[in-house]
Write a protein that holds these residues in place. Structure first.
Motif: not given
Lengths: 93, 374
Positions: A17, A29, A31-36, B62, B64, B89, B91, B114, B155, B182
């Motif tokens: 995060v 922003v 930033l976190a896993p799969e969302r912001y 992000h 991925h 970021y 993932n 992540h 996750t 998650r």
């Protein structure tokens, strides 16, 4: 159970995060896993103080001082944000 | 009033990098296209790096790393390190198969943010059968342990279908035991291989609804412990999903061959022109690719979407599904009760869930040709 925030809690963003000052959106922003999340200036100020060393009480004191605002009101805002992030598993204590 | 608006184009926030279609597993619900290119068609390390550099400048937050199985790429660590330097970021969307203790440590050191680990079931035998890979379940458990040792957030992703629907809620309990922050419980979305295997995968309405309710019950129980992202079973829903949060609105997919798409299934829509990142810049593609612009805003909408109060919420549902089920990519997604074709969905769901056919068609690159020529 969500962890309970107390005056002595030392909040910090969990690994994965991150705060980012995004040059493209001209906005901070989170930033976190799969969302912001887009953050307003106050939230950024709060989260920048959540370094895992400062206690909640200290964070609130610092903000009340800086914004010359009512401590109880500041504390309510800080707890609101941090509890929200705790539920989202973005914050550790 | 039937007002139409074209909002100013916002930057994309996410880029799904399908690094490769190679994968040791053969999940019958894979969202990859039926027509998959092999290793020799894949982009090079430098081509991917150039794309990530452009993505960061364009506003992507992000990245991925997906596939296929991204760990099948030997340059995965380099690509992660490159993204980390750009403050993207990262993932990793992985089956776990192909990772080693060392490679995961190196990925973490390179700046991986992540890990999203798929599981096929909470029951090992069933999981290995679904994924078509003996020992896969055990391997995943090992990988989950390594992720925890590295301190990386985890996750767990589980796709729900007839063969595991009874254990949807068990998978949430299981993810909690693995220490995941998650879990994504995603009822199968019928595209790609899943559409091909629909008659093998479709649960009954009762099964879907029971599983859905049991997972929702876990949400309160595990509040603050695990976040549940729950993707509803489309064919048993009343309103369509906000597919991709709107076509060309937030994210882009880049295929192993460099084609840039609004979603996994976009190429199933005939007549759309998609551009390739090997030939054009990402910024040019995002703004000007005819394929991206085809369903942005709401000018393209027909009734009942055009005057619907939900249009800003669900964007008329999914274009690929509208094509597949209504024969018209601009139509209202027939999942919606307001669609004149909504009745068809219940018929399909009832028929496909009643048909007891064993043995689905496993997803394999070498099967690509026979499936697409059939």
């Amino acid at each position: 159970m969500t962890e309970q925030l107390t005056e002595d809690s030392r909040p910090h963003l969990l690994r994965g995060v991150k705060l980012k000052n995004d040059q493209v959106r001209k906005a901070w922003v989170l930033l976190a896993p799969e969302r912001y999340l887009r953050l307003n200036a106050i939230s950024v100020d709060i989260l920048q103080r959540c370094d895992g060393a400062a206690a909640l009480a200290t964070i609130v004191d610092g903000l009340a001082e800086k914004y010359k605002a009512d401590r109880a009101m500041i504390e309510r805002d800080v707890r609101g944000l941090l509890n929200n992030l705790l539920e989202k598993r973005m914050l550790g204590l | 009033m039937n007002t139409t608006t074209k909002p100013p184009l916002a930057p994309p926030s996410a880029l799904l990098a399908e690094l490769t279609y190679r994968c040791p597993l053969a999940c019958p619900y894979c969202s990859n296209p039926l027509n998959m290119g092999g290793r020799e068609t894949e982009m090079s390390t430098d081509e991917w790096k150039a794309i990530f550099t452009q993505a960061a400048a364009l506003g992507v937050l992000h990245v991925h790393m997906s596939g296929g199985e991204p760990a099948s790429r030997r340059d995965l660590r380099d690509l992660v390190a490159h993204c980390a330097q750009l403050e993207l970021y990262t993932n990793l969307i992985t089956s776990g198969v192909g990772l080693t203790r060392t490679s995961l440590r190196e990925l973490a050191a390179a700046g991986l943010d992540h890990v999203q680990l798929s599981i096929q079931d909470a029951e090992p035998k069933s999981a290995d059968w679904i994924g078509g890979y003996e020992g896969g379940f055990a391997k995943k458990m090992e990988v989950a342990g390594w992720v925890a040792e590295e301190g990386l957030p985890l996750t767990v992703n589980a796709v729900i279908h007839r063969a595991n629907v009874a254990r949807a809620a068990d998978m949430v309990d299981f993810a909690v035991r693995l220490g995941a922050r998650r879990i994504e419980i995603a009822h199968t979305q019928y595209y790609g291989w899943a559409l091909l295997n629909r008659a093998h995968l479709m649960p009954t309405r009762d099964q879907s609804e029971k599983a859905y309710a049991e997972v929702e019950e876990r949400r309160e129980r595990y509040k603050g412990q695990i976040v549940i992202d729950h993707v509803a079973p489309d064919y048993h829903a009343k309103y369509p999903k906000a597919c991709m949060s709107g076509w060309g609105r937030m994210s882009m997919n880049v295929t192993p061959q460099g084609k840039v798409l609004p979603c996994h299934a976009a190429e199933t829509i005939p007549g759309l022109e998609f551009w390739n990142a090997r030939e054009r810049t990402l910024a040019d593609i995002w703004a000007n690719s005819p394929g991206f612009n085809a369903y942005r805003g709401d000018d393209w909408m027909q009734e009942p979407c055009r005057s619907c109060e939900r249009k800003a919420e669900d964007f008329g549902g999914c274009r690929c599904q509208a094509l597949a089920l209504a024969g018209d990519a601009s139509a209202c997604d027939p999942i919606c009760v307001k669609s004149p074709r909504h009745g068809l969905i219940a018929e399909i769901a009832a028929r496909d869930s009643a048909e007891k056919v064993e043995g689905f068609i496993p997803r394999r690159i070498e099967r690509t040709r026979e499936k697409t020529e059939a």
